[in-house]
Structures are given as structure tokens and as C-alpha cells.
Design a protein around this motif. Sequence first.
Motif, PDB file in Angstrom:
ATOM      1  N   ILE A  23       0.835  -1.214   0.000  1.00 54.47           N
ATOM      2  CA  ILE A  23       0.000   0.000   0.000  1.00 54.47           C
ATOM      3  C   ILE A  23       0.873   1.269   0.000  1.00 54.47           C
ATOM      4  CG2 ILE A  23      -0.258   0.140   2.512  1.00 54.47           C
ATOM      5  CD1 ILE A  23      -3.121   1.163   1.948  1.00 54.47           C
ATOM      6  N   ARG A  24       2.087   1.129   0.494  1.00 53.81           N
ATOM      7  CA  ARG A  24       2.965   2.314   0.547  1.00 53.81           C
ATOM      8  C   ARG A  24       3.253   2.856  -0.851  1.00 53.81           C
ATOM      9  NH1 ARG A  24       9.008   2.982   3.230  1.00 53.81           N
ATOM     10  NH2 ARG A  24       8.994   5.265   3.132  1.00 53.81           N
ATOM     11  N   ARG A  25       3.277   1.972  -1.817  1.00 52.53           N
ATOM     12  CA  ARG A  25       3.546   2.404  -3.189  1.00 52.53           C
ATOM     13  C   ARG A  25       2.464   3.356  -3.686  1.00 52.53           C
ATOM     14  NH1 ARG A  25       7.748  -0.132  -5.228  1.00 52.53           N
ATOM     15  NH2 ARG A  25       7.360   0.816  -7.243  1.00 52.53           N
ATOM     16  N   ILE A  47      20.493   6.750   2.008  1.00 51.24           N
ATOM     17  CA  ILE A  47      21.043   6.677   3.368  1.00 51.24           C
ATOM     18  C   ILE A  47      19.912   6.401   4.368  1.00 51.24           C
ATOM     19  CG2 ILE A  47      20.995   9.238   3.599  1.00 51.24           C
ATOM     20  CD1 ILE A  47      23.823   7.278   5.100  1.00 51.24           C
ATOM     21  N   GLY A  48      20.129   5.429   5.234  1.00 47.76           N
ATOM     22  CA  GLY A  48      19.043   4.973   6.117  1.00 47.76           C
ATOM     23  C   GLY A  48      18.020   4.243   5.269  1.00 47.76           C
ATOM     24  N   CYS A  49      18.528   3.339   4.438  1.00 46.67           N
ATOM     25  CA  CYS A  49      17.692   2.698   3.402  1.00 46.67           C
ATOM     26  C   CYS A  49      16.635   1.770   3.990  1.00 46.67           C
ATOM     27  CB  CYS A  49      18.565   1.936   2.413  1.00 46.67           C
ATOM     28  SG  CYS A  49      19.501   0.579   3.191  1.00 46.67           S
ATOM     29  N   ALA A  71      22.762   2.403   2.371  1.00 42.10           N
ATOM     30  CA  ALA A  71      23.511   2.431   3.624  1.00 42.10           C
ATOM     31  C   ALA A  71      22.555   2.465   4.809  1.00 42.10           C
ATOM     32  CB  ALA A  71      24.420   3.661   3.637  1.00 42.10           C
ATOM     33  N   ASP A  72      22.849   1.683   5.809  1.00 41.82           N
ATOM     34  CA  ASP A  72      22.007   1.683   7.016  1.00 41.82           C
ATOM     35  C   ASP A  72      22.844   1.278   8.219  1.00 41.82           C
ATOM     36  OD1 ASP A  72      18.677   1.715   7.300  1.00 41.82           O
ATOM     37  OD2 ASP A  72      19.739   0.797   8.998  1.00 41.82           O
ATOM     38  N   LEU A  73      22.335   1.730   9.343  1.00 37.57           N
ATOM     39  CA  LEU A  73      22.950   1.469  10.632  1.00 37.57           C
ATOM     40  C   LEU A  73      22.775   0.017  11.062  1.00 37.57           C
ATOM     41  CD1 LEU A  73      23.990   3.163  13.115  1.00 37.57           C
ATOM     42  CD2 LEU A  73      21.596   3.441  13.748  1.00 37.57           C
ATOM     43  N   GLN A  74      21.652  -0.581  10.658  1.00 39.12           N
ATOM     44  CA  GLN A  74      21.285  -1.883  11.205  1.00 39.12           C
ATOM     45  C   GLN A  74      21.521  -3.023  10.200  1.00 39.12           C
ATOM     46  OE1 GLN A  74      17.700  -1.683  13.972  1.00 39.12           O
ATOM     47  NE2 GLN A  74      17.231  -0.038  12.535  1.00 39.12           N
ATOM     48  N   ASP A  75      22.299  -3.997  10.651  1.00 36.48           N
ATOM     49  CA  ASP A  75      22.545  -5.180   9.821  1.00 36.48           C
ATOM     50  C   ASP A  75      21.237  -5.838   9.394  1.00 36.48           C
ATOM     51  OD1 ASP A  75      25.359  -5.367   9.635  1.00 36.48           O
ATOM     52  OD2 ASP A  75      25.461  -6.007  11.724  1.00 36.48           O
ATOM     53  N   ALA A 115      17.484  10.850   1.794  1.00 30.65           N
ATOM     54  CA  ALA A 115      17.447  10.598   3.246  1.00 30.65           C
ATOM     55  C   ALA A 115      15.973  10.635   3.637  1.00 30.65           C
ATOM     56  CB  ALA A 115      18.245  11.657   3.993  1.00 30.65           C
ATOM     57  N   PHE A 116      15.319   9.484   3.542  1.00 29.33           N
ATOM     58  CA  PHE A 116      13.860   9.430   3.709  1.00 29.33           C
ATOM     59  C   PHE A 116      13.514   8.907   5.094  1.00 29.33           C
ATOM     60  CE2 PHE A 116       9.466   8.787   2.891  1.00 29.33           C
ATOM     61  CZ  PHE A 116       9.146   9.464   1.721  1.00 29.33           C
ATOM     62  N   TRP A 117      12.852   9.765   5.869  1.00 29.34           N
ATOM     63  CA  TRP A 117      12.359   9.406   7.209  1.00 29.34           C
ATOM     64  C   TRP A 117      13.485   8.856   8.092  1.00 29.34           C
ATOM     65  CZ3 TRP A 117       6.909   6.589   6.688  1.00 29.34           C
ATOM     66  CH2 TRP A 117       5.976   7.518   6.228  1.00 29.34           C
TER      67      TRP A 117
HETATM   68  C1  LIG Z   1      12.074   4.841   9.550  1.00 29.04           C
HETATM   69  S1  LIG Z   1      13.357   3.945   8.744  1.00 29.04           S
HETATM   70  C2  LIG Z   1      13.185   4.513   7.056  1.00 29.04           C
HETATM   71  C3  LIG Z   1      13.771   3.546   6.082  1.00 29.04           C
HETATM   72  C4  LIG Z   1      13.709   3.968   4.607  1.00 29.04           C
HETATM   73  N1  LIG Z   1      14.398   5.223   4.357  1.00 29.04           N
HETATM   74  C5  LIG Z   1      12.294   4.058   4.141  1.00 29.04           C
HETATM   75  O1  LIG Z   1      11.770   5.180   3.958  1.00 29.04           O
HETATM   76  O2  LIG Z   1      11.683   2.993   3.937  1.00 29.04           O
HETATM   77  C6  LIG Z   1      14.855   4.759   9.253  1.00 29.04           C
HETATM   78  C7  LIG Z   1      16.106   3.969   8.905  1.00 29.04           C
HETATM   79  O3  LIG Z   1      17.246   4.809   9.150  1.00 29.04           O
HETATM   80  C8  LIG Z   1      18.261   4.009   9.726  1.00 29.04           C
HETATM   81  N2  LIG Z   1      19.170   4.886  10.490  1.00 29.04           N
HETATM   82  C9  LIG Z   1      18.920   5.513  11.639  1.00 29.04           C
HETATM   83  N3  LIG Z   1      19.980   6.241  12.029  1.00 29.04           N
HETATM   84  C10 LIG Z   1      20.936   6.053  11.094  1.00 29.04           C
HETATM   85  C11 LIG Z   1      22.260   6.542  10.934  1.00 29.04           C
HETATM   86  N4  LIG Z   1      22.822   7.345  11.839  1.00 29.04           N
HETATM   87  N5  LIG Z   1      22.952   6.152   9.838  1.00 29.04           N
HETATM   88  C12 LIG Z   1      22.387   5.319   8.928  1.00 29.04           C
HETATM   89  N6  LIG Z   1      21.131   4.822   9.026  1.00 29.04           N
HETATM   90  C13 LIG Z   1      20.416   5.184  10.102  1.00 29.04           C
HETATM   91  C14 LIG Z   1      17.526   2.996  10.586  1.00 29.04           C
HETATM   92  O4  LIG Z   1      18.306   1.845  10.847  1.00 29.04           O
HETATM   93  C15 LIG Z   1      16.298   2.703   9.716  1.00 29.04           C
HETATM   94  O5  LIG Z   1      16.520   1.624   8.858  1.00 29.04           O
END
Ligand SMILES: C[S@@+](CC[C@H](N)C(=O)[O-])C[C@H]1O[C@@H](n2cnc3c(N)ncnc32)[C@H](O)[C@@H]1O
Length: 188
Positions: A23-25, A47-49, A71-75, A115-117
Motif C-alpha cells: 500500500i505504501r507504493r 542513506i538509512g535505506c 547504507a544503514d545502521l542496522q545489519d 534521506a527518507f524518514w
Molecule cells: C524509519 S526507517 C526509514 C527507512 C527507509 N528510508 C524508508 O523510507 O523505507 C529509518 C532507517 O534509518 C536508519 N538509520 C537511523 N539512524 C541512522 C544513521 N545514523 N545512519 C544510517 N542509518 C540510520 C535505521 O536503521 C532505519 O533503517
Amino acid sequence: MAIDNKRNRVCPVGLASPLEASIRRWLQDPRKILSPFVKEGMTVLDIGCGPGFFSIDLAGMVGRTGKVISADLQDGMLRKLSTRIRGTELEARIHLVKCERDTINVSQTIDFGLAFWMVHEVPDKLGFFQQIKAIMNDQARILMVEPTLFHVSRKEFEATTSLAEDAGFVVSQGPRLLLSWSAVLGNA
Ligand SMILES: C[S@@+](CC[C@H](N)C(=O)[O-])C[C@H]1O[C@@H](n2cnc3c(N)ncnc32)[C@H](O)[C@@H]1O
């Protein structure tokens, strides 16, 4: 300066499903949002994918000659994206990078960044913007989108765009997107 508070909480991998929901699409069509910014052959940074909702479409848009750095913080988020693209032609186009909380770990020059959300989850926003600026080519732009509902107030978003200006960005109004604030960051 790093400011850690509850608004900096990182979206847990366990809550990634809504980010991938079909639905997000309908609500946030990646191609519609990104087409003014992304062309074939570009090197782009997501970034923060997260689980890769935007990375997949970005990879289609940059084509065989382009590259997506996801790129993301979480494995756990990177593993989700890796599983989605394994065995597909996108595997060669999407490069996964593990960030640290205050280090993006990307040094390749980019033509566009998304850099989305995610910026509200970054404790040191000024440092974050400085690192992003350092890898942009002269014409590159960053689309920054932040969530409104229960997350980022207008005042907080304005404070964030001020920090982007402090890092040397020229900030302009981004596209209108549902439940979101947006801004485009460019070079002076
Ligand atoms: C709410 S999610 C949004 C994910 C994606 N951008 C989307 O719109 O579907 C935020 C993401 O940012 C990542 N994140 C948070 N802080 C970060 C940082 N300092 N560097 C890289 N990624 C980060 C989180 O791990 C998470 O996957």
C-alpha cells in the motif's frame, strides 16, 4: 553536537514491515517522487535505506550503468534488502554499506542522495550533513524527507534545515508528500 533523546530512537528491524507494505507504493510512489532527481547512469545514495523500499526503484532508475549505495545502521535492515535482491540483476547495482551512528562510512562521490524518514534518528545532524556534503559532486542534490505524524514538528524540521545550512547546504522547498516535510539540499 550529538543530541540523544527519544526522537533519535532508531526504527527497529521488527517494525520494518510497514516500510515494505505494498500500500505504501500508492501513498509514496518511489518513481514519482524520485524521477525529478534521478537519471540513468547516476551514482546515488539511499542513506538509512531500511529494508530498501526506495533502493529497489532507484536501482531500476539508474539502470545498468548506474549504482545505488544503500547504507544503514542496522545489519538486520541490510539483510532484508540483500535477501530481496539476491539472484536478481539488481544485486550487481546495489552496494550495501553498514553505517555507524555518527559515521556514514561512504566515501564514493554521489550524484544524488535520498534521506527518507531517517534524519530525525541521527543524533549528530550537523556532523551527518557535513559528511554527506563531503561526498557530493558539485551538481548533486539531496532529497530529505521527514515524517510529520508523532515524529517531527514543523519547528524541529526547521531546526534540522538550519543545521543543513550550517553545514554549507543551500536549502530549498522539496516536493509535497503525504504526512511528510521535505527539503532539497544543494551546493552553494
Ligand atoms: C524509519 S526507517 C526509514 C527507512 C527507509 N528510508 C524508508 O523510507 O523505507 C529509518 C532507517 O534509518 C536508519 N538509520 C537511523 N539512524 C541512522 C544513521 N545514523 N545512519 C544510517 N542509518 C540510520 C535505521 O536503521 C532505519 O533503517
